[in-house]
Scaffold this active site. Structure first.
Site, short mmCIF file in Angstrom:
data_model
loop_
_atom_site.label_atom_id
_atom_site.label_comp_id
_atom_site.label_asym_id
_atom_site.label_seq_id
_atom_site.Cartn_x
_atom_site.Cartn_y
_atom_site.Cartn_z
N GLN A 78 5.29 9.89 -7.68
CA GLN A 78 5.15 8.83 -7.03
C GLN A 78 4.12 7.71 -7.43
OE1 GLN A 78 5.35 8.03 -2.82
NE2 GLN A 78 5.32 5.83 -2.69
N PHE A 79 4.62 6.76 -8.79
CA PHE A 79 3.71 6.01 -9.41
C PHE A 79 3.29 4.61 -8.77
CE2 PHE A 79 7.16 3.32 -10.03
CZ PHE A 79 6.29 2.13 -10.12
N THR A 80 3.51 4.44 -7.26
CA THR A 80 3.05 3.13 -6.48
C THR A 80 1.59 3.85 -5.72
OG1 THR A 80 4.54 4.01 -4.80
CG2 THR A 80 5.46 2.10 -6.77
#
Length: 150
Positions: A78-80
């Site tokens: 999850q890059f966010t």
């Protein structure tokens, strides 16, 4: 590297309406990788996760690790998690690692967690549009940033 660890009684991830991974008792881990992460971060974080004593013992105290309860892991990239919200209302993801850096670290984390846990873990798919479902047990949610290990 940031990990959001949720103690779950069940969790699953769907990609294009098909279940890609699912677990019962264990951890749903959301993993954010940044451009300056190293293999040391992977090793430290995986040991920290496996040793995390957040499952209840017979006295209902959080005293047991995931191995003690024969738990499983569902790992989702999850890059966010590396969103910067300092300016304006649209988050910047400049601190998130580009796929050519993040994918090898994500794959290494899968291998390391499997090794530490002593069994295969479940995963999502890097970069895919995923639908994650979970029942957070407690709720218990722990955030660990490998850059804060000292």
């Amino acid at each position: 590297m940031i990990a959001v660890i949720q103690r779950v009684s069940e969790a699953s991830v769907k990609i294009e309406e098909k279940i890609k991974g699912s677990i019962q008792t264990g951890f749903l881990i959301l993993l954010g990788i940044t451009h300056n992460d190293t293999l040391e971060d992977v090793e430290w974080l995986s040991k920290k996760i496996i040793g995390m004593r957040i499952f209840s013992d017979e006295e209902e105290k959080m005293n047991l690790d995931i191995k003690s309860v024969n738990g499983d892991i569902l790992l989702i990239s999850q890059f966010t998690l590396h969103a910067s919200t300092k300016k304006g209302n649209r988050p910047s993801f400049i601190e998130a690692a580009r796929p050519e850096i993040a994918i090898p670290f994500y794959q290494q984390m899968i291998k390391q967690l499997s090794k530490e846990l002593g069994k295969e873990i479940q995963t999502g798919e890097f970069g895919a549009d995923m639908k994650v479902s979970l029942i957070n047990d407690g709720p218990v949610t722990i955030v660990i940033d490998s850059k804060n290990k000292h």
